[in-house]
Design an enzyme around this catalytic site. Structure first.
Site, PDB file in Angstrom:
ATOM      1  N   HIS A 173       0.844  -1.206   0.000  1.00 30.20           N
ATOM      2  CA  HIS A 173       0.000   0.000   0.000  1.00 30.20           C
ATOM      3  C   HIS A 173       0.878   1.255   0.000  1.00 30.20           C
ATOM      4  O   HIS A 173       0.638   2.201  -0.771  1.00 30.20           O
ATOM      5  CB  HIS A 173      -0.899  -0.038   1.238  1.00 30.20           C
ATOM      6  N   GLU A 174       1.907   1.266   0.842  1.00 26.59           N
ATOM      7  CA  GLU A 174       2.782   2.443   0.921  1.00 26.59           C
ATOM      8  C   GLU A 174       3.619   2.602  -0.348  1.00 26.59           C
ATOM      9  O   GLU A 174       3.879   3.727  -0.785  1.00 26.59           O
ATOM     10  CB  GLU A 174       3.685   2.349   2.154  1.00 26.59           C
ATOM     11  N   HIS A 177       1.737   4.525  -2.871  1.00 24.02           N
ATOM     12  CA  HIS A 177       1.841   5.975  -2.679  1.00 24.02           C
ATOM     13  C   HIS A 177       3.160   6.503  -3.245  1.00 24.02           C
ATOM     14  O   HIS A 177       3.211   7.600  -3.812  1.00 24.02           O
ATOM     15  CB  HIS A 177       1.754   6.311  -1.191  1.00 24.02           C
ATOM     16  N   GLU A 250      -6.466   6.752  -0.899  1.00 27.81           N
ATOM     17  CA  GLU A 250      -6.365   5.554  -0.064  1.00 27.81           C
ATOM     18  C   GLU A 250      -7.035   4.357  -0.734  1.00 27.81           C
ATOM     19  O   GLU A 250      -6.522   3.238  -0.695  1.00 27.81           O
ATOM     20  CB  GLU A 250      -6.989   5.819   1.312  1.00 27.81           C
TER      21      GLU A 250
END
Length: 622
Positions: A173-174, A177, A250
């Site tokens: 997930h990070e 980003h 998100e």
């Protein structure tokens, strides 16, 4: 959403943020101007109460210059401070501790291993890893200004409460980003709110300084109170903007994590553990960075929430979820389940044949086969070797070993260079690591460099420059520069030296055309030894270029390293759609003959990295 679409979306969001920021500043200026007009214009005249003049151009101009300039300078100062300090400054400001690459803590070693896997799969150097030791909530964030300059931070609760699969889901997930341009946008959000918040600080100073003064201090007290109120109202609306920008990003990052790992249970399990354990961040500065966290770090109302509701995030990944939080006591590995509807369909696709279009489409995109490649590569390396490259001295020896020539005479000369500069121990380690690197194969060269770079960054700048000087000397030892040597040299110089100020000027179409000519000429000649094939490849690439001709293939002597660097700096400042077409043209220049070897791919990766467009590794069957 592909990489370039995500980057373009982030750029549009940044422009919208600037627009909202400008509107907020104008509103604040008008409110303060009206207050000043009332305070300064009210009073008794010779014939009774004096009417207030609401139109005072000089006062309006002065208010705009002072208030607007103050907010703007405050925001710019914060943004530039964060940009210069990078993600490390954000992590340390929130109480983060840099995890040594050679850590002996079992949980930290697992974290480093997961980050290494994702970095290799994404085609970027492994980012520094931080742990927020004082935070027991389950949370994480990525911060930085570019894809190759970010950091990843997790809380102590994340380390202790999550299984490996769940931790990998969070890290994936990070990394989304990092790849999608969200980090730079997040830093700008912090800066914008900081400038507006400074008004409240000035208001407090005015109000406090007027206490105990005579009656003439009343206007100052009123002005101070108004600045406090206006500043807080401005921050309030800023938080609404921040929440709106953050929530959709998100959802995209959750979807990308599933696509990267082909394991919805990993990230869904992490979110379920948050539902049972919590994700609160107790640090005093957590609120200003709340939009950066994996889970909501603050207890906020729905209007100001920077993250979608947990139940909604989980159900988008796992439609069978019925709201029961996962126990934080169980840290067994989450089972891999079929892709969730609407999220991971693209993750099931087989690797596409490697063509220029497929290569361009792979930029910034991690597929399960890339994660599998990274996992197999790390598992296939001797554990002692992996431990070695996690130490600065071992990472240094591995880099030197990557440059050792096949020719015994030249190799002896290179080892003598290492021995004279770094001692017998370094030369011996370099010679010993050569066999391990040869066994790993050419496809493993850049991934091994990616996991060695964080350890190379740990020493002081002077020591890093000594390593770079030695690398340059080893490359010059045989009097020529191979494609791999050029790639390694550029990656290391970018990774180990202080970040250069990026070119942000407006480059003329004529200059861009010249820059593209240099780049396509370099790649066409690198990918094709035969002059006629190089001409054909260059012509084919020029047809894909984002600008019009005429085009002329340059001779090798015209492509000096400093000219190539200048071209890449100019082209890195172009828009994502422009770079998308440029990268397809670059890939066409190399792949026109239908083949691409490891050295050619490494050169392509260097070009893409310079354009801030990371590419995943070259896997079998790609």
């Amino acid at each position: 959403m592909d990489f370039f679409a995500a980057q373009d979306h982030a750029r549009r969001a940044s422009r919208q943020l600037v627009g909202w920021f400008a509107a907020a500043v104008v509103a604040i200026i008008l409110v303060i101007y009206l207050l000043l007009a009332f305070v300064l214009g009210s009073g008794e005249g010779p014939y009774g109460p004096q009417p207030v003049s609401w139109w005072q151009p000089e006062l309006l101009l002065a208010t705009a210059v002072v208030v607007g300039g103050f907010i703007l300078l405050g925001s710019l100062y914060k943004i530039l401070t964060l940009a210069s300090g990078g993600g490390a400054a954000v992590a340390e400001a929130l109480g983060g501790r840099l995890v040594p690459r050679a850590t002996t803590d079992a949980l930290e070693r697992r974290l480093v291993n997961v980050v290494d896997e994702m970095a290799i799969a994404a085609g970027i150097p492994a980012p520094p890893v931080y742990v927020l030791d004082g935070e027991q909530g389950i949370n994480a964030f990525a911060a930085g200004t570019r894809t190759t300059e970010g950091v990843v931070a997790v809380t102590r609760g994340t380390l202790e409460q999550l299984s490996r699969d769940e931790l990998q889901g969070v890290i994936a997930h990070e990394f989304s980003h990092i790849l999608n341009g969200d980090m730079r946008l997040n830093l700008r959000l912090i800066g914008v709110l900081h400038g507006i918040l400074l008004l409240t600080l000035i208001g407090r100073i005015l109000a406090r300084s007027a206490r105990g003064s005579d009656k003439g201090a009343a206007p100052m007290i009123i002005m101070g109170l108004v600045l406090i109120v206006v500043g807080y109202v401005g921050v309030l609306f800023g938080k609404i903007i921040k929440a709106a920008v953050s929530r959709q990003r998100e959802f995209l990052a959750d979807a990308a994590a599933v696509q990267f790992t082909r394991n919805p249970a990993g990230i869904a399990g992490a979110l379920q553990r948050i539902a049972g354990h919590g994700s609160a961040i107790g640090h005093p500065r957590a609120e200003e960075a709340s939009h950066m966290f994996f889970g909501s770090g603050m207890a906020l109302s729905r209007m100001f929430a920077t993250h979608p509701p947990l139940d909604e995030r989980i159900r988008r990944i796992d439609p069978s979820f019925r709201g029961a939080p996962r126990s934080a006591a169980s840290t067994g590995s989450a089972a891999t389940t079929p892709a969730a509807a609407g999220f991971a369909g693209s993750a099931e696709r087989a690797a596409q044949p490697l063509s220029a279009a497929a290569f361009a489409a792979s930029v910034g995109t991690v597929r399960p086969q890339h994660v599998d490649f990274a996992r197999r590569l790390l598992a296939g390396l001797p554990p002692a070797f992996v431990d070695e490259v996690h130490h600065p001295a071992g990472a240094q020896a591995a880099v030197f070993a990557l440059l050792l020539a096949e020719d015994a005479t030249i190799r002896t000369r290179q080892l003598d260079i290492v021995r004279s500069r770094h001692g017998d121990g370094s030369a011996s380690a370099c010679a010993e690591l050569r066999d391990t690197l040869r066994a790993a194969g050419s496809r493993a060269r850049l991934p091994i460099l990616d996991i060695a770079i964080p350890a190379l960054r740990e020493p002081a700048e002077e020591a890093r420059r000594q390593v770079l000087d030695s690398v340059d000397a080893l490359i010059r030892a045989d009097g020529r520069v191979s494609l791999f040597e050029y790639a390694l040299q550029r990656i290391l110089h970018h990774a180990l030296l202080p970040p250069r100020t990026r070119y942000r000027g407006n480059t003329s179409p004529t200059q861009l055309h010249a820059d593209i000519t240099v780049l396509l000429s370099l790649l066409a000649r690198a990918g094709h030894g035969d002059a006629s094939l190089a001409e054909e490849a260059f012509a084919a690439a020029a047809r894909q270029a984002p600008t019009d001709g005429p085009w002329t293939l340059l001779e090798r002597a015209e492509m000096r390293p400093e000219r190539i660097d200048q071209a890449l700096d100019h082209l890195a400042a172009t828009t994502p759609p422009f770079r998308a077409r440029l990268i397809e043209a670059c890939a066409t220049a190399v792949m026109h003959d239908g083949q691409v070897n490891a050295s050619e791919f490494e050169l392509l990766r260097v070009v893409c990295e310079a354009l801030d467009c990371p590419v995943p590794p070259l896997t079998e069957g790609a």
